[in-house]
Motif scaffolding. Structure first.
Motif, short mmCIF file in Angstrom:
data_model
loop_
_atom_site.label_atom_id
_atom_site.label_comp_id
_atom_site.label_asym_id
_atom_site.label_seq_id
_atom_site.Cartn_x
_atom_site.Cartn_y
_atom_site.Cartn_z
N MET A 1 47.94 62.89 54.75
CA MET A 1 46.87 61.95 54.39
C MET A 1 47.36 60.53 54.15
SD MET A 1 46.28 63.54 50.63
CE MET A 1 45.13 62.39 49.96
N ARG B 1 40.08 55.95 56.63
CA ARG B 1 38.76 56.56 56.46
C ARG B 1 38.14 56.82 57.83
NH1 ARG B 1 36.47 54.88 50.95
NH2 ARG B 1 37.39 52.84 50.71
N HIS C 1 40.79 60.27 55.95
CA HIS C 1 41.51 60.29 54.68
C HIS C 1 40.63 60.78 53.53
CE1 HIS C 1 42.71 58.15 50.90
NE2 HIS C 1 43.87 58.67 51.21
N THR C 2 39.35 60.37 53.56
CA THR C 2 38.44 60.70 52.45
C THR C 2 38.27 62.20 52.30
OG1 THR C 2 37.25 58.78 53.27
CG2 THR C 2 36.20 60.01 51.50
N TYR D 1 40.41 64.58 52.75
CA TYR D 1 41.52 65.15 51.98
C TYR D 1 41.47 64.69 50.53
CZ TYR D 1 43.70 66.72 56.27
OH TYR D 1 43.97 67.36 57.43
N ARG D 2 41.25 63.42 50.37
CA ARG D 2 41.31 62.85 49.01
C ARG D 2 40.24 63.53 48.13
NH1 ARG D 2 45.20 58.86 46.81
NH2 ARG D 2 44.34 58.69 44.75
N ARG D 3 39.04 63.75 48.73
CA ARG D 3 37.97 64.40 47.96
C ARG D 3 38.35 65.81 47.54
NH1 ARG D 3 33.05 62.75 51.18
NH2 ARG D 3 32.68 60.76 50.17
N THR E 1 41.65 65.36 44.88
CA THR E 1 41.58 64.56 43.64
C THR E 1 41.31 65.41 42.39
OG1 THR E 1 41.04 62.58 44.84
CG2 THR E 1 40.42 62.59 42.53
N ILE F 1 43.07 52.73 48.72
CA ILE F 1 42.66 54.14 48.90
C ILE F 1 43.84 55.12 48.89
CG2 ILE F 1 40.52 53.54 50.13
CD1 ILE F 1 41.90 54.59 52.71
N HIS F 2 45.04 54.63 49.17
CA HIS F 2 46.20 55.54 49.18
C HIS F 2 46.97 55.51 47.86
CE1 HIS F 2 45.85 56.69 53.35
NE2 HIS F 2 45.56 55.43 53.62
N LEU G 1 48.29 59.80 44.56
CA LEU G 1 47.45 60.89 44.07
C LEU G 1 48.07 61.55 42.84
CD1 LEU G 1 45.04 62.84 44.86
CD2 LEU G 1 46.76 64.21 46.05
#
Ligand code: HEM
Length: 391
Positions: free
Chosen positions: A79, A84, A87-88, A90-92, A95, A335-336, A339
């Motif tokens: 990711m 986007r 990426h979103t 995975y992040r969703r 997180t 955004i990166h 995490l």
């Protein structure tokens, strides 16, 4: 690109000169292409927050030699290199597993792991090398528990990780290590498909997410490496730094929980172990503060230089563990942004506090200039940390 640190704790001096004289400067990459090097805090943050720049490392030039580009089959789950909307997704999914609340709930487990390692150090008596005895095993054990990776396999994944991050390994060695790590993680994912456990990978599978085996493998690989190498090096280099700054160590020891939190942030800022910073690729032609950045050009965002920028920080080259929160970019931005930052913070706070409380008179067992620094690795730190203490 300036790489070598003259002083073990300061970024290469040439980066500071560039930041003063030419903060957005042309950079010739080892692959023959030309791009940009950014050294000012304000510019680094602006580009990291600007989605006209892609995080896709497949087309990016590397600022240092010996970084083979990722193969297409290495990409699923990575990711860090996605824009986007990919990426979103995975992040969703991920997180919630790294929220401050979840990380606080992990604290007792981290405290237990830290206490066990301190007991073992005391039982063995001084001297000891803190890297194999404390700073590397603690984040490794924590990420293994969190992901559901067997800790017995650490010798293998530490060796792959050391190759993947080495600046002196050959392309072939790096690719072999990447491949072996992927094969290992795929086997683990397949085992968890058959029998999910309640750690992160098993839970993602049991929850019926739409991640494929290849995507889960990529996520597991990224979290395993990012989750132990970074924190391990911050712990070891942070300890070295406090031991060589007695006034700051005294402030840390006597300052209570608020100073402990501030000290963690200050060490992250001051040391900025992601040596070469982040890279981005322009998705279109962009006017960057009067500089014509062309589509496809790579920008290197020097996090170490940004974190020492006198335009943003007061007395940037001074370590001050009581410094109020300061918007450093050690975890990136945009955004990166890391995490695992809450996990890294909580591990550092617990481990550093317990180490200095638990080993009275902790000191280096060799002169500071004999401590082997990681000049040869993409993530900076120390290779070993020989110490002694009062029994
Ligand atoms: C002190 C320790 C750490 C430091 C200094 C650090 C630093 C960073 C930085 C600078 C980035 C952004 C890179 C970019 O924008 O190109 C990043 C991203 C990331 N880090 Fe960390 N990290 C640390 C600990 C961790 C831990 C403990 C984990 C996992 C458990 C982790 C997982 C990640 C992941 C998955 C990303 C990618 C996030 C995304 O693309 O949305 N990191 N880290």
């Amino acid at each position: 690109m300036p790489v070598r640190r003259d002083d073990p704790l300061d970024p290469p001096p040439a980066l500071g000169v560039l930041r003063d004289e030419s903060p957005i400067s042309r950079l010739a990459f080892p692959d023959g292409k030309t791009g940009w090097l950014l050294t000012r805090h304000e510019d680094v943050r602006a580009v990291l927050a600007d989605e006209r720049y892609s995080a896709d490392r497949v087309t990016a030039s590397s600022p240092v030699r010996g970084r083979p580009p990722f193969k297409p089959e290495d990409r699923p789950g990575l990711m860090l290199t996605m824009d986007r909307p990919e990426h979103t997704r995975y992040r969703r999914l991920l997180t919630p597993y790294f929220s401050t609340r979840r990380m606080r709930a992990l604290a007792p487990c981290i405290e237990r792991i830290v206490a066990d390692h301190l007991d073992a150090l005391r039982a063995g008596g001084p001297p000891a090398d803190l890297v194999p005895a404390f700073t590397l095993p603690i984040p490794s054990l924590v990420i293994c528990e969190l992901l559901g990776v067997p800790y017995e396999d650490r010798t293998r994944f530490h060796a792959w990780s050391a190759k993947v991050l080495s600046l002196t390994a050959t392309d072939e060695e790096i690719q072999d290590a990447r491949d072996e790590l992927m094969d290992y993680m795929l086997d683990l994912v397949l085992a968890k498909r058959r029998e999910p456990d309640d750690a992160l990978l098993g839970t993602l599978i049991a929850a019926g997410t739409d991640l494929t085996d290849a995507e889960l493998t990529g996520v597991g690989r990224l979290l395993l490496i990012a989750g132990h190498e970074t924190t391990a090096n911050m712990l070891a280099l942070g300890t070295f730094t406090l031991l060589t700054h007695p006034d700051q160590l005294h402030a840390f020891r006597t300052g209570g929980p608020e100073v402990a939190d501030r000290a963690v942030e200050e060490l992250l800022r001051y040391l900025t172990i992601i040596q070469f910073g982040a890279t981005r690729v322009a998705k279109e032609d962009i006017d960057l503060d009067g500089h014509a950045v062309r589509k496809g050009e790579t920008l290197v965002l020097s996090l170490p230089a940004a974190n020492r920028d006198p335009g943003h920080f007061d007395r940037p080259d001074e370590l001050d563990v009581t410094r109020p929160p300061s918007q450093h970019v050690a975890f990136g931005h945009g955004i990166h942004q890391c995490l695992g930052q809450q996990l890294a913070r909580i591990e550092m706070r617990i481990a550093l506090t317990a180490l200095f409380d638990g080993l009275p008179g902790l000191r280096l067992a060799v002169p500071p200039d004999e401590v082997p620094m990681r000049h040869d690795m993409a993530i900076y730190g120390v290779h070993g940390l020989p110490v002694s203490w009062d029994e």
